[in-house]
Motif scaffolding. Structure first.
Motif, PDB file in Angstrom:
ATOM      1  N   TYR A 140       0.816  -1.216   0.000  1.00  0.00           N
ATOM      2  CA  TYR A 140       0.000   0.000   0.000  1.00  0.00           C
ATOM      3  C   TYR A 140       0.851   1.267   0.000  1.00  0.00           C
ATOM      4  CZ  TYR A 140      -3.669  -3.357   0.771  1.00  0.00           C
ATOM      5  OH  TYR A 140      -4.520  -4.422   0.621  1.00  0.00           O
ATOM      6  N   SER A 141       2.105   1.150   0.374  1.00  0.00           N
ATOM      7  CA  SER A 141       2.997   2.303   0.285  1.00  0.00           C
ATOM      8  C   SER A 141       3.309   2.667  -1.157  1.00  0.00           C
ATOM      9  CB  SER A 141       4.303   2.024   1.036  1.00  0.00           C
ATOM     10  OG  SER A 141       5.051   0.997   0.401  1.00  0.00           O
ATOM     11  N   GLY A 142       2.948   1.798  -2.099  1.00  0.00           N
ATOM     12  CA  GLY A 142       3.227   2.060  -3.503  1.00  0.00           C
ATOM     13  C   GLY A 142       2.192   2.916  -4.215  1.00  0.00           C
ATOM     14  N   TYR A 143       1.049   3.184  -3.586  1.00  0.00           N
ATOM     15  CA  TYR A 143       0.025   3.999  -4.237  1.00  0.00           C
ATOM     16  C   TYR A 143       0.499   5.443  -4.407  1.00  0.00           C
ATOM     17  CZ  TYR A 143      -3.803   0.592  -4.071  1.00  0.00           C
ATOM     18  OH  TYR A 143      -4.619  -0.490  -4.282  1.00  0.00           O
ATOM     19  N   PRO A 144       0.257   6.048  -5.565  1.00  0.00           N
ATOM     20  CA  PRO A 144       0.672   7.434  -5.778  1.00  0.00           C
ATOM     21  C   PRO A 144       0.134   8.403  -4.728  1.00  0.00           C
ATOM     22  CG  PRO A 144       0.074   6.443  -7.871  1.00  0.00           C
ATOM     23  CD  PRO A 144      -0.292   5.450  -6.817  1.00  0.00           C
ATOM     24  N   MET A 145      -1.151   8.269  -4.352  1.00  0.00           N
ATOM     25  CA  MET A 145      -1.726   9.222  -3.407  1.00  0.00           C
ATOM     26  C   MET A 145      -1.273   8.981  -1.970  1.00  0.00           C
ATOM     27  SD  MET A 145      -3.408  11.568  -5.007  1.00  0.00           S
ATOM     28  CE  MET A 145      -1.893  11.504  -5.971  1.00  0.00           C
ATOM     29  N   VAL A 146      -0.788   7.778  -1.671  1.00  0.00           N
ATOM     30  CA  VAL A 146      -0.137   7.541  -0.380  1.00  0.00           C
ATOM     31  C   VAL A 146       1.198   8.277  -0.355  1.00  0.00           C
ATOM     32  CG1 VAL A 146       0.979   5.766   1.042  1.00  0.00           C
ATOM     33  CG2 VAL A 146      -1.311   5.371   0.125  1.00  0.00           C
ATOM     34  N   LYS A 147       1.910   8.232  -1.470  1.00  0.00           N
ATOM     35  CA  LYS A 147       3.180   8.958  -1.541  1.00  0.00           C
ATOM     36  C   LYS A 147       2.946  10.473  -1.475  1.00  0.00           C
ATOM     37  CE  LYS A 147       5.665   5.269  -3.857  1.00  0.00           C
ATOM     38  NZ  LYS A 147       6.389   4.912  -2.615  1.00  0.00           N
ATOM     39  N   GLU A 148       1.845  10.926  -2.082  1.00  0.00           N
ATOM     40  CA  GLU A 148       1.525  12.353  -1.999  1.00  0.00           C
ATOM     41  C   GLU A 148       1.165  12.737  -0.562  1.00  0.00           C
ATOM     42  OE1 GLU A 148       1.086  16.246  -3.522  1.00  0.00           O
ATOM     43  OE2 GLU A 148       2.087  14.441  -4.265  1.00  0.00           O
ATOM     44  N   ALA A 149       0.435  11.874   0.126  1.00  0.00           N
ATOM     45  CA  ALA A 149       0.102  12.144   1.530  1.00  0.00           C
ATOM     46  C   ALA A 149       1.367  12.249   2.372  1.00  0.00           C
ATOM     47  CB  ALA A 149      -0.809  11.040   2.068  1.00  0.00           C
ATOM     48  N   ARG A 150       2.296  11.345   2.149  1.00  0.00           N
ATOM     49  CA  ARG A 150       3.581  11.398   2.863  1.00  0.00           C
ATOM     50  C   ARG A 150       4.295  12.721   2.588  1.00  0.00           C
ATOM     51  NH1 ARG A 150       7.724   7.716   4.709  1.00  0.00           N
ATOM     52  NH2 ARG A 150       9.810   8.278   3.963  1.00  0.00           N
ATOM     53  N   HIS A 151       4.295  13.130   1.310  1.00  0.00           N
ATOM     54  CA  HIS A 151       4.936  14.396   0.937  1.00  0.00           C
ATOM     55  C   HIS A 151       4.262  15.579   1.627  1.00  0.00           C
ATOM     56  CE1 HIS A 151       6.478  17.683  -1.513  1.00  0.00           C
ATOM     57  NE2 HIS A 151       5.229  18.004  -1.799  1.00  0.00           N
ATOM     58  N   GLY A 163      -4.469   1.070  -9.854  1.00  0.00           N
ATOM     59  CA  GLY A 163      -4.530   0.711  -8.446  1.00  0.00           C
ATOM     60  C   GLY A 163      -3.641  -0.389  -7.944  1.00  0.00           C
ATOM     61  N   PHE A 164      -4.255  -1.521  -7.571  1.00  0.00           N
ATOM     62  CA  PHE A 164      -3.639  -2.527  -6.714  1.00  0.00           C
ATOM     63  C   PHE A 164      -2.344  -3.087  -7.275  1.00  0.00           C
ATOM     64  CE2 PHE A 164      -3.576  -6.912  -4.889  1.00  0.00           C
ATOM     65  CZ  PHE A 164      -3.515  -6.561  -3.545  1.00  0.00           C
ATOM     66  N   ILE A 165      -2.384  -3.624  -8.475  1.00  0.00           N
ATOM     67  CA  ILE A 165      -1.181  -4.227  -9.050  1.00  0.00           C
ATOM     68  C   ILE A 165      -0.119  -3.167  -9.304  1.00  0.00           C
ATOM     69  CG2 ILE A 165      -0.268  -5.359 -11.110  1.00  0.00           C
ATOM     70  CD1 ILE A 165      -2.778  -7.078 -11.138  1.00  0.00           C
ATOM     71  N   GLU A 166      -0.536  -1.980  -9.721  1.00  0.00           N
ATOM     72  CA  GLU A 166       0.432  -0.902  -9.960  1.00  0.00           C
ATOM     73  C   GLU A 166       1.153  -0.496  -8.670  1.00  0.00           C
ATOM     74  OE1 GLU A 166      -2.642  -0.585 -13.241  1.00  0.00           O
ATOM     75  OE2 GLU A 166      -2.641  -0.989 -11.090  1.00  0.00           O
ATOM     76  N   ALA A 167       0.450  -0.563  -7.530  1.00  0.00           N
ATOM     77  CA  ALA A 167       1.100  -0.237  -6.258  1.00  0.00           C
ATOM     78  C   ALA A 167       2.191  -1.252  -5.939  1.00  0.00           C
ATOM     79  CB  ALA A 167       0.065  -0.186  -5.131  1.00  0.00           C
ATOM     80  N   SER A 219      16.161   6.999  -7.315  1.00  0.00           N
ATOM     81  CA  SER A 219      14.782   6.942  -7.779  1.00  0.00           C
ATOM     82  C   SER A 219      13.881   7.648  -6.777  1.00  0.00           C
ATOM     83  CB  SER A 219      14.322   5.480  -7.934  1.00  0.00           C
ATOM     84  OG  SER A 219      12.929   5.403  -8.174  1.00  0.00           O
ATOM     85  N   PRO A 220      12.851   8.351  -7.240  1.00  0.00           N
ATOM     86  CA  PRO A 220      11.884   8.926  -6.302  1.00  0.00           C
ATOM     87  C   PRO A 220      11.016   7.863  -5.641  1.00  0.00           C
ATOM     88  CG  PRO A 220      11.167   9.288  -8.555  1.00  0.00           C
ATOM     89  CD  PRO A 220      12.549   8.719  -8.636  1.00  0.00           C
ATOM     90  N   LEU A 221      11.086   6.632  -6.143  1.00  0.00           N
ATOM     91  CA  LEU A 221      10.289   5.555  -5.584  1.00  0.00           C
ATOM     92  C   LEU A 221      11.108   4.772  -4.558  1.00  0.00           C
ATOM     93  CD1 LEU A 221       8.535   4.235  -8.792  1.00  0.00           C
ATOM     94  CD2 LEU A 221       7.620   5.784  -7.060  1.00  0.00           C
ATOM     95  N   ASP A 222      10.619   4.748  -3.325  1.00  0.00           N
ATOM     96  CA  ASP A 222      11.298   3.995  -2.273  1.00  0.00           C
ATOM     97  C   ASP A 222      10.694   2.595  -2.164  1.00  0.00           C
ATOM     98  OD1 ASP A 222       8.827   4.497  -1.190  1.00  0.00           O
ATOM     99  OD2 ASP A 222       9.533   5.872   0.347  1.00  0.00           O
ATOM    100  N   TYR A 223      11.167   1.833  -1.201  1.00  0.00           N
ATOM    101  CA  TYR A 223      10.616   0.507  -0.928  1.00  0.00           C
ATOM    102  C   TYR A 223      10.790   0.205   0.553  1.00  0.00           C
ATOM    103  CZ  TYR A 223      15.462  -1.112  -0.814  1.00  0.00           C
ATOM    104  OH  TYR A 223      16.776  -1.273  -0.494  1.00  0.00           O
ATOM    105  N   PRO A 224       9.903  -0.590   1.132  1.00  0.00           N
ATOM    106  CA  PRO A 224      10.024  -0.931   2.554  1.00  0.00           C
ATOM    107  C   PRO A 224      11.197  -1.886   2.771  1.00  0.00           C
ATOM    108  CG  PRO A 224       7.769  -1.223   1.766  1.00  0.00           C
ATOM    109  CD  PRO A 224       8.649  -1.085   0.556  1.00  0.00           C
ATOM    110  N   THR A 225      12.128  -1.502   3.592  1.00  0.00           N
ATOM    111  CA  THR A 225      13.347  -2.269   3.821  1.00  0.00           C
ATOM    112  C   THR A 225      13.145  -3.333   4.899  1.00  0.00           C
ATOM    113  OG1 THR A 225      14.118  -0.785   5.558  1.00  0.00           O
ATOM    114  CG2 THR A 225      14.695  -0.210   3.269  1.00  0.00           C
ATOM    115  N   ALA A 226      14.206  -4.114   5.120  1.00  0.00           N
ATOM    116  CA  ALA A 226      14.168  -5.120   6.186  1.00  0.00           C
ATOM    117  C   ALA A 226      13.953  -4.462   7.540  1.00  0.00           C
ATOM    118  CB  ALA A 226      15.462  -5.925   6.182  1.00  0.00           C
ATOM    119  N   ARG A 227      14.498  -3.284   7.735  1.00  0.00           N
ATOM    120  CA  ARG A 227      14.300  -2.594   9.011  1.00  0.00           C
ATOM    121  C   ARG A 227      12.847  -2.160   9.182  1.00  0.00           C
ATOM    122  NH1 ARG A 227      18.691  -1.532  12.008  1.00  0.00           N
ATOM    123  NH2 ARG A 227      20.696  -2.073  11.070  1.00  0.00           N
TER     124      ARG A 227
END
Length: 382
Positions: free
Chosen positions: A139-150, A322-326, A343-351
């Protein structure tokens, strides 16, 4: 376009929902090719799935151990670049540790593992071996989630005061596990799920979403976990009070017995000058409400969004995405990291995964203790 990376998969055979999602997502932008797999715990089913999915015989493996040994024996440049692990929770640790120790990059389904000790071991292995290790909080991959974070990070809603997040489904409102339903059976078995039911399966997504958007760690919690259905051995309904860093309060609800809800994940972030709200079932809109100004709706694909939200969108405005794109956006972040690209796109790490495991452990401790407020301290987390 750089040469596509190659990836193998453990679990997620032909009829497995989440395996198919991962394969589609990882290959959506033509940055990777699925070419190896051990797709079931049953060797016969693994080989059958691989044949049906078009794997070459020499990359269609009966077990993950055979796959690991065979891929390690291949010359560099011919072995897979990364492995995607989409098995039940109880097997995550052993498989991920083995591939990380062998120098393969890893994408692991959530929750990462069953204990913070296992999480700390994987963090150490990944960092020592220098491999990219991602946990699929999609769910962190959704564009509007990233906008909310920003918007939160840029101070658009002022200081965060309260977070309300709820993830509600109704698919376990009946005793589905007794019918032999595969997904219900292992998810309701504490030995396989790791002790948590709804709290680990969907509550971990809600926890990560709140933490990802706000950037705030959960320091303590007070959990009420329970099983609505008599005889169910794991929780199917959870209500949790949260305390984030800086005294920010929160509420988290996770339920899989909420009849009528399909996959409702919603979040509200309340700040000193405004608030944000987002709903996963209508993912392309983010609502901003501010003091003394009209409500604003941000939409995926529109001009003026942050770099991360813009990079996470593929289609023009008005075309549902939506879902698959996230999922694919998480993979794109992983692929960039493997190639050493910014990249402007992050990913959830092991931490990040370790913090999620610590959250589940703390919720389970809180629910069974007299001292309900429980500190959240993941091993190995920074």
């Amino acid at each position: 376009m750089p040469k596509p990376l190659t990836f193998g998969m453990v679990g997620g055979g032909r009829d497995a929902f989440i395996g198919g999602v991962h394969r589609l997502a990882a290959q959506l932008d033509h940055e990777a090719v699925f070419n190896a797999g051990a797709l079931s715990a049953s060797p016969d089913k693994a080989l059958e799935s691989g044949r049906l999915l078009g794997l070459d015989d020499d990359r269609n493996y009966p077990t993950w151990r055979v796959m690991l040994d065979a891929e390690k024996a291949r010359p560099k440049g011919e072995r897979i670049d990364l492995v995607s692990i989409v098995t039940p929770n109880d097997s995550h640790f052993e498989i991920a540790q083995a591939f990380a120790e062998a120098g393969f990059h890893v994408v692991l389904d959530k929750p990462m593992v069953r204990t913070t000790h296992e999480a700390a071991t994987l963090i150490e292995a990944a960092e020592r071996r220098g491999v990219v290790f991602a946990v699929m909080y999609n769910y962190s991959g959704y564009p509007m989630v990233k906008e909310a974070r920003h918007l939160v990070q840029s101070g658009r809603i002022g200081d965060v005061r309260k977070v309300v997040v709820d993830y509600q489904q109704g698919w376990l409102a009946t005793d589905l596990e007794s019918s032999g339903h595969k997904q219900a059976s292992w998810r309701s078995d504490p030995g396989r799920s790791g002790g948590g039911g709804a709290i680990g399966d969907i509550g971990s997504h809600a926890e990560h979403l709140a933490r990802y958007i706000t950037g705030l760690a959960i320091e303590s919690l007070c959990a009420d976990l329970g099983s609505v259905l008599p005889g169910r051995r794991v929780d199917d309904d959870a209500s949790i009070l949260l305390r984030f860093a800086g005294g920010v309060r929160g509420v988290l609800i996770a339920s899989q017995v909420a009849i009528g809800h399909e996959n409702h994940l919603g979040i509200q972030i309340h700040g000193s000058t405004g608030s944000l709200s987002w709903n996963q079932e209508e993912p392309n809109a983010l609502v901003l409400r501010s003091l003394n100004t009209p409500e604003t709706v941000y939409r995926r694909g529109n001009n003026g969004l942050s770099a991360a939200a813009t990079a996470a969108a593929r289609l023009p405005p008005g075309h549902p995405e939506g879902f698959i794109e996230a999922f694919a956006n998480v993979y794109r972040g992983v692929f960039a990291a493997i190639r050493g690209e910014k990249s402007p796109l992050d990913y959830p790490t092991a931490r990040e995964g370790a913090r999620g495991v610590a959250f589940i452990e703390a919720a389970l401790r809180s629910a069974t203790s007299r001292e309900r407020w429980t500190e959240v301290k993941p091993l190995g987390a920074r």
